[in-house]
Motif scaffolding. Structure first.
Motif, PDB file in Angstrom:
ATOM      1  N   PHE A  14       0.730  -1.043   0.006  1.00  0.00           N
ATOM      2  CA  PHE A  14       0.117   0.083   0.067  1.00  0.00           C
ATOM      3  C   PHE A  14       0.956   1.344  -0.115  1.00  0.00           C
ATOM      4  O   PHE A  14       0.547   2.157  -0.699  1.00  0.00           O
ATOM      5  CB  PHE A  14      -0.966   0.104   1.242  1.00  0.00           C
ATOM      6  CG  PHE A  14      -1.813   1.365   1.199  1.00  0.00           C
ATOM      7  CD1 PHE A  14      -3.002   1.456   0.611  1.00  0.00           C
ATOM      8  CD2 PHE A  14      -1.492   2.202   2.541  1.00  0.00           C
ATOM      9  CE1 PHE A  14      -3.626   2.784   0.778  1.00  0.00           C
ATOM     10  CE2 PHE A  14      -2.071   3.513   2.392  1.00  0.00           C
ATOM     11  CZ  PHE A  14      -3.340   3.430   1.665  1.00  0.00           C
ATOM     12  N   LEU A  15       1.940   1.126   0.797  1.00  0.00           N
ATOM     13  CA  LEU A  15       2.867   2.395   0.953  1.00  0.00           C
ATOM     14  C   LEU A  15       3.400   2.658  -0.507  1.00  0.00           C
ATOM     15  O   LEU A  15       3.648   3.762  -0.985  1.00  0.00           O
ATOM     16  CB  LEU A  15       3.831   2.302   2.034  1.00  0.00           C
ATOM     17  CG  LEU A  15       3.262   2.656   3.457  1.00  0.00           C
ATOM     18  CD1 LEU A  15       4.483   2.426   4.441  1.00  0.00           C
ATOM     19  CD2 LEU A  15       3.240   4.335   3.316  1.00  0.00           C
ATOM     20  N   ALA A  16       3.871   1.689  -1.040  1.00  0.00           N
ATOM     21  CA  ALA A  16       4.773   1.694  -2.597  1.00  0.00           C
ATOM     22  C   ALA A  16       3.773   2.162  -3.432  1.00  0.00           C
ATOM     23  O   ALA A  16       4.282   3.055  -4.197  1.00  0.00           O
ATOM     24  CB  ALA A  16       5.124   0.271  -2.574  1.00  0.00           C
ATOM     25  N   ALA A  17       2.397   1.738  -3.505  1.00  0.00           N
ATOM     26  CA  ALA A  17       1.473   2.141  -4.358  1.00  0.00           C
ATOM     27  C   ALA A  17       1.156   3.578  -4.255  1.00  0.00           C
ATOM     28  O   ALA A  17       0.888   4.372  -5.267  1.00  0.00           O
ATOM     29  CB  ALA A  17       0.290   1.385  -4.509  1.00  0.00           C
ATOM     30  N   SER A  18       1.054   4.090  -2.922  1.00  0.00           N
ATOM     31  CA  SER A  18       0.801   5.253  -2.337  1.00  0.00           C
ATOM     32  C   SER A  18       2.016   6.325  -2.935  1.00  0.00           C
ATOM     33  O   SER A  18       1.608   7.443  -3.451  1.00  0.00           O
ATOM     34  CB  SER A  18       0.633   5.402  -1.018  1.00  0.00           C
ATOM     35  OG  SER A  18      -0.365   5.013  -0.526  1.00  0.00           O
ATOM     36  N   ARG A  19       3.180   5.815  -2.663  1.00  0.00           N
ATOM     37  CA  ARG A  19       4.255   6.974  -3.192  1.00  0.00           C
ATOM     38  C   ARG A  19       4.450   6.964  -4.695  1.00  0.00           C
ATOM     39  O   ARG A  19       4.958   8.197  -5.076  1.00  0.00           O
ATOM     40  CB  ARG A  19       5.622   6.245  -2.651  1.00  0.00           C
ATOM     41  CG  ARG A  19       5.733   6.067  -1.041  1.00  0.00           C
ATOM     42  CD  ARG A  19       7.030   5.829  -0.550  1.00  0.00           C
ATOM     43  NE  ARG A  19       7.240   5.885   0.977  1.00  0.00           N
ATOM     44  CZ  ARG A  19       7.188   4.473   1.550  1.00  0.00           C
ATOM     45  NH1 ARG A  19       7.184   3.533   1.088  1.00  0.00           N
ATOM     46  NH2 ARG A  19       7.302   4.799   2.994  1.00  0.00           N
TER      47      ARG A  19
END
Length: 292
Positions: free
Chosen positions: A183-188
């Motif tokens: 989720f964090l990778a996709a958000s960044r």
């Protein structure tokens, strides 16, 4: 040992249990501490000879104090701009050591606390004491001045509400962290498709800004709407984020040079994020207790 010293020692033995009850009742660490302190004051003014079971007596008192506090604070919610969320318990340690496992076992998730907030004070007391602490309905009934059958019905209504919501995360912490990392990778990256893939189709995204207006929706539902919002706001915000344990499950904290700016609790169910509870209220973040 004099009576006052004995009383203080016995109370300190019960304090962790009382604080656990109060936090589940109130969803606020500071208010839970206030409730425990009020319980101590009532004990110090009581007649020891009239107390047969000190643990039961203290649980009864803290339960009644919490009910009064729940009723009294309802008017204060009028100042809230967004969704009210509980005060989180956050650990920024990344290891899987025994301290983290203890935190995971002892914590109650933000999503569950949000659902408990929708209950009446009486329903919440009956559910918390019976289902979480195995207090008999006969004792709960005396706190509520109702019959044991009525107390049982209150807990049953609360249980149905809880079971009908996404509140029980996957038990494997490693899996939770893997999903949160994705989720964090996709958000960044602002990757809409990757965000949709990691979100439950019926994901619920709640935002608590307290009494401080922010240009963010207080509530979003559905993977498409949540992914669209995160894809736009995420790249700028996510650069400040790092994984953490939030109420014993995988979550996120965001820090800048100015300090802590956000905490997010995520509920991972069947390898997808079912709820996101984002706390932006600076008052809650200022008082936040970080467990290292």
């Amino acid at each position: 040992m004099d009576d006052e010293t004995w009383q203080a020692e016995q109370f300190e033995r019960q304090r962790p249990q009382l604080h656990a009850v109060a936090y589940r009742m109130l969803g606020s660490l500071s208010e839970a501490e206030d409730a425990v302190q009020e319980t101590w004051l009532r004990l110090s003014r009581s007649n020891d000879d009239a107390i047969g079971n000190l643990g039961g007596w203290l649980t009864t008192v803290v339960g009644r104090v919490c009910i009064d506090m729940l009723r009294a604070r309802q008017a204060r919610r009028e100042d809230y701009v967004g969704t009210w969320l509980p005060e989180p318990i956050v650990s920024v340690e990344d290891s899987d050591g025994p301290e983290q496992q203890t935190l995971l076992a002892d914590s109650v998730g933000l999503a569950l606390l949000v659902v408990l907030e929708t209950l009446t004070p009486s329903e919440r007391l009956a559910f918390v004491l019976h289902d979480m602490f195995a207090v008999p309905f006969e004792e709960i009934a005396s706190m509520l001045e109702r019959t044991p059958a009525a107390a049982r019905q209150l807990a049953s209504r609360a249980r149905r509400r809880v079971q009908g919501s996404a509140t029980v995360p996957d038990t494997d912490l490693a899996t939770q962290r893997k999903v949160v990392a994705a989720f964090l990778a996709a958000s960044r990256a602002g990757d809409f498709d990757a965000l949709v893939a990691v979100l439950d189709p019926d994901v619920v995204f709640r935002v608590d800004t307290g009494s401080h207006p922010r240009p963010v929706p207080a509530l979003l539902t559905g993977a498409v709407d949540v992914a669209r919002q995160v894809a736009v706001q995420g790249p700028r915000f996510a650069q400040h984020c790092r994984p953490a344990l939030v109420n014993g499950t995988a979550g996120i904290v965001a820090r800048t040079s100015a300090g802590l700016i956000a905490v997010a609790g995520l509920t991972v169910i069947e390898d997808r994020i079912a709820t996101i509870d984002l706390i932006l209220d600076p008052d809650k973040l200022h008082n936040l207790v970080l467990v290292d």
